[in-house]
Design a protein around this motif. Structure first.
Motif, mmCIF file in Angstrom:
data_model
loop_
_atom_site.group_PDB
_atom_site.id
_atom_site.type_symbol
_atom_site.label_atom_id
_atom_site.label_comp_id
_atom_site.label_asym_id
_atom_site.label_seq_id
_atom_site.Cartn_x
_atom_site.Cartn_y
_atom_site.Cartn_z
ATOM 1 N N PRO A 138 0.783 -1.225 0.000
ATOM 2 C CA PRO A 138 0.000 0.000 0.000
ATOM 3 C C PRO A 138 0.821 1.286 0.000
ATOM 4 C CG PRO A 138 -1.027 -1.596 1.447
ATOM 5 C CD PRO A 138 0.296 -2.184 0.984
ATOM 6 N N VAL A 139 1.918 1.308 0.730
ATOM 7 C CA VAL A 139 2.733 2.518 0.766
ATOM 8 C C VAL A 139 3.350 2.783 -0.602
ATOM 9 C CG1 VAL A 139 4.793 3.565 1.777
ATOM 10 C CG2 VAL A 139 3.142 2.423 3.239
ATOM 11 N N LEU A 140 3.770 1.734 -1.287
ATOM 12 C CA LEU A 140 4.342 1.936 -2.622
ATOM 13 C C LEU A 140 3.285 2.424 -3.607
ATOM 14 C CD1 LEU A 140 6.769 -1.113 -2.897
ATOM 15 C CD2 LEU A 140 7.321 1.280 -2.411
ATOM 16 N N PHE A 141 2.057 1.967 -3.474
ATOM 17 C CA PHE A 141 0.966 2.475 -4.309
ATOM 18 C C PHE A 141 0.815 3.976 -4.062
ATOM 19 C CE2 PHE A 141 -1.957 -1.547 -4.734
ATOM 20 C CZ PHE A 141 -0.883 -2.300 -5.169
ATOM 21 N N ALA A 142 0.857 4.373 -2.808
ATOM 22 C CA ALA A 142 0.695 5.783 -2.447
ATOM 23 C C ALA A 142 1.816 6.628 -3.042
ATOM 24 C CB ALA A 142 0.658 5.933 -0.927
ATOM 25 N N VAL A 143 3.046 6.178 -2.898
ATOM 26 C CA VAL A 143 4.177 6.928 -3.441
ATOM 27 C C VAL A 143 4.086 6.994 -4.961
ATOM 28 C CG1 VAL A 143 6.690 6.964 -3.678
ATOM 29 C CG2 VAL A 143 5.658 6.456 -1.459
ATOM 30 N N ALA A 144 3.726 5.897 -5.612
ATOM 31 C CA ALA A 144 3.581 5.885 -7.072
ATOM 32 C C ALA A 144 2.535 6.905 -7.517
ATOM 33 C CB ALA A 144 3.208 4.491 -7.564
ATOM 34 N N SER A 145 1.467 7.042 -6.751
ATOM 35 C CA SER A 145 0.410 7.980 -7.133
ATOM 36 C C SER A 145 0.896 9.428 -7.098
ATOM 37 C CB SER A 145 -0.816 7.812 -6.240
ATOM 38 O OG SER A 145 -0.580 8.300 -4.940
ATOM 39 N N ALA A 146 1.849 9.704 -6.229
ATOM 40 C CA ALA A 146 2.382 11.062 -6.107
ATOM 41 C C ALA A 146 3.554 11.312 -7.047
ATOM 42 C CB ALA A 146 2.817 11.325 -4.671
ATOM 43 N N MET A 147 4.098 10.262 -7.603
ATOM 44 C CA MET A 147 5.266 10.400 -8.469
ATOM 45 C C MET A 147 4.838 10.154 -9.918
ATOM 46 S SD MET A 147 7.528 11.229 -6.238
ATOM 47 C CE MET A 147 9.108 11.015 -6.963
ATOM 48 N N HIS A 148 5.509 9.245 -10.571
ATOM 49 C CA HIS A 148 5.286 8.989 -11.994
ATOM 50 C C HIS A 148 4.425 7.762 -12.245
ATOM 51 C CE1 HIS A 148 8.181 12.115 -12.746
ATOM 52 N NE2 HIS A 148 9.026 11.512 -11.940
ATOM 53 N N GLY A 149 3.785 7.261 -11.218
ATOM 54 C CA GLY A 149 2.954 6.074 -11.371
ATOM 55 C C GLY A 149 3.786 4.808 -11.300
ATOM 56 N N GLY A 150 3.129 3.683 -11.480
ATOM 57 C CA GLY A 150 3.845 2.412 -11.453
ATOM 58 C C GLY A 150 2.887 1.257 -11.657
ATOM 59 N N THR A 151 3.459 0.152 -12.080
ATOM 60 C CA THR A 151 2.692 -1.080 -12.230
ATOM 61 C C THR A 151 3.269 -2.102 -11.272
ATOM 62 O OG1 THR A 151 2.150 -0.619 -14.525
ATOM 63 C CG2 THR A 151 2.007 -2.914 -13.830
ATOM 64 N N PHE A 152 2.405 -2.729 -10.515
ATOM 65 C CA PHE A 152 2.783 -3.712 -9.508
ATOM 66 C C PHE A 152 2.216 -5.059 -9.927
ATOM 67 C CE2 PHE A 152 2.524 0.471 -7.737
ATOM 68 C CZ PHE A 152 3.689 0.593 -6.994
ATOM 69 N N THR A 153 3.039 -6.076 -9.876
ATOM 70 C CA THR A 153 2.608 -7.412 -10.282
ATOM 71 C C THR A 153 2.550 -8.341 -9.069
ATOM 72 O OG1 THR A 153 4.894 -8.036 -10.796
ATOM 73 C CG2 THR A 153 3.569 -7.148 -12.610
ATOM 74 N N SER A 154 1.965 -9.501 -9.272
ATOM 75 C CA SER A 154 1.792 -10.495 -8.212
ATOM 76 C C SER A 154 1.008 -9.901 -7.041
ATOM 77 C CB SER A 154 3.144 -11.044 -7.741
ATOM 78 O OG SER A 154 3.826 -11.658 -8.808
ATOM 79 N N THR A 155 -0.061 -9.205 -7.356
ATOM 80 C CA THR A 155 -0.842 -8.506 -6.342
ATOM 81 C C THR A 155 -2.063 -9.285 -5.864
ATOM 82 O OG1 THR A 155 -2.082 -7.347 -8.055
ATOM 83 C CG2 THR A 155 -0.125 -6.233 -7.172
ATOM 84 N N ALA A 156 -2.340 -10.439 -6.444
ATOM 85 C CA ALA A 156 -3.544 -11.196 -6.071
ATOM 86 C C ALA A 156 -3.576 -11.499 -4.576
ATOM 87 C CB ALA A 156 -3.641 -12.480 -6.878
ATOM 88 N N ARG A 157 -2.425 -11.756 -3.987
ATOM 89 C CA ARG A 157 -2.388 -12.101 -2.563
ATOM 90 C C ARG A 157 -2.763 -10.931 -1.655
ATOM 91 N NH1 ARG A 157 2.096 -10.573 0.147
ATOM 92 N NH2 ARG A 157 3.720 -9.559 -1.051
#
Length: 109
Positions: free
Chosen positions: A1-20
């Motif tokens: 969750p913290v990385l999602f938050a930082v990505a939203s404030a920066m240049h975005g990002g794609t996260f994989t293996s998130t089903a868990r």
């Protein structure tokens, strides 16, 4: 969750293996989408990945919900700081589960 938050404030990002992330204290994929959208961030969810579009965050259009999940509460506080706005977090006491001094430490920085 913290990385999602930082990505939203920066240049975005794609996260994989998130089903868990869907089987934690909350469905972290879905609640992160809900909470990030309050700050104006876009989130695209696939079966096993999440793409967060980056950009300028704004003051949340609603109270942040901690969803009884300590990690969601902590990212909410970080999003508030990144958007340079004071934010209210409902159910913030969930941080007691893993980091009881989080808000004291957060305010001391």
């Amino acid at each position: 969750p913290v990385l999602f938050a930082v990505a939203s404030a920066m240049h975005g990002g794609t996260f994989t293996s998130t089903a868990r992330l869907r089987i934690k204290e909350s469905d972290r994929v879905e609640v992160m989408r809900l909470e990030l959208e309050k700050f104006g961030a876009g989130v695209e969810i696939s079966e096993n990945s999440v793409t967060v579009r980056g950009g300028e965050l704004h003051k949340p259009n609603d109270v942040i919900n901690g969803h009884n999940d300590h990690r969601i509460v902590m990212q909410g506080a970080i999003l508030g700081a990144l958007s340079q706005e004071e934010s209210k977090i409902f159910d913030a006491s969930a941080v007691q589960k893993s980091y009881p001094t989080f808000f004291n430490d957060y305010l001391s920085v």
